[in-house]
Design an enzyme around this catalytic site. Sequence first.
Site, PDB file in Angstrom:
ATOM      1  CE1 TYR A 127      -3.840   2.321   0.689  1.00 26.41           C
ATOM      2  CE2 TYR A 127      -2.386   3.288   2.332  1.00 26.41           C
ATOM      3  CZ  TYR A 127      -3.529   3.345   1.571  1.00 26.41           C
ATOM      4  OH  TYR A 127      -4.371   4.436   1.668  1.00 26.41           O
TER       5      TYR A 127
ATOM      6  CE  LYS B 233      -3.194   5.104  -1.436  1.00 22.32           C
ATOM      7  NZ  LYS B 233      -4.231   5.663  -2.336  1.00 22.32           N
TER       8      LYS B 233
END
Length: 364
Positions: free
Chosen positions: A241, A245
């Site tokens: 994740y 990002k």
Amino acid sequence: MAAIVGGLVSHVYNLVLSPFVTGPLLAAVTYRPNESQNLLSTYAGGFPGLGALDLKLAITALRLLFGVGLLRFINQNLNVRAANAWRTGPSKGWNWSEEIAVVTGGASGIGKDLARNLAGRGTKVVVLDIQDMPKELHDNPLISHYHCDLMSKDSIGAAAAAVRKDVGHPTILVNNAGVSQAKPILDQSEPYLRAVFGVNNIAHWLCVQQFMPHMIEKNKGHIVTVASIGSFVSLSSGVAYAATKAAALAFHEGLGVELKHIYRADNVLTTVVHPFFVDTPLIAEISNGLTDSGLTLLASNVVADAISERIWSKRGGQVTVPNSRALLSGVRAWPGWLQEVLRDIIGSGTRKAGEGRTWTIPEW
Ligand SMILES: *[C@@H]1O[C@H](CO)[C@@H](O)[C@H](O)[C@H]1NC(C)=O
Ligand SMILES: *[C@@H]1O[C@H](CO)[C@@H](O)[C@H](O)[C@H]1NC(C)=O
């Protein structure tokens, strides 16, 4: 309670670092020393120490605060200008009741609240989501929904063509949809890795390829990339994740440069949003761990409000939610040891998923 204290601290911080507060105070103590001393004794006399405060000390402190505040003010202005092709004012030509906004992942969480906000100003909102629409958005005549698998180029292409035919060319694109799973690297399956990079990154490219050419042609648009505070801090058990990002931030930065120099459309605005941990279904499995380790989760509408305010301001740039955490974007410039301590602390809530297990080589 923590939120109230945090809010208070941030107000005081903004006050003492405002050159419009410290400047006049500095002028007062410099040019009217006797009156200032009298005022100080009258109003601050009740506080131990303050009444007898040495004016010289006050002048030194105010000079320092004024200097820092002035630099901060200039810096913030330069940031806004730099992110907006050095324009002084907001970009022109926006009429909210004539705009069309695409919100990916608009059926829940931040996207759902954002869709409702934008429709509130008369903007037609198109939600691209693999999930069904929630009831509360279903009846809004300004909000339409297209089933779309953001991992699939064909699905994005078909939805985009249908949007252009049924609704028109969007002028606002919010790449909001996100996928996340709290597992250590050795447990993250290949299908999950394809999904997280597919939805959190590749879909940004594909949606921009579908919707940006028309914005370039009209030299008007706003592309919002929803990143995360994870763009700056990699979390244990959230590494994929955080990687997506960090990539989303790189996407946003490169998009802005290309708009200026390659597509020559500097009225197409770009915004990147870095929310702290948001209380959405995305982090349901780790939210207890996070709150246990003392972090406050943001409500999704707080983030949606920050995004809609930015869109309505007709200016691009970087948005950190809450704004008091904006300094975290400087993490990469911290000394290495301090970054490590931060990763230790922030990760303490998310890594519970894998602590103390044993690992085997997978059979492929
Ligand atoms: C300010 O106070 C000092 C010492 O109390 C005095 O000498 C001076 O004349 C005062 N200045 C003015 C402008 O009143
Ligand atoms: C915005 O668009 C609406 C609907 O087309 C129109 O009635 C209105 O006059 C426009 N406002 C401006 C400021 O152009």
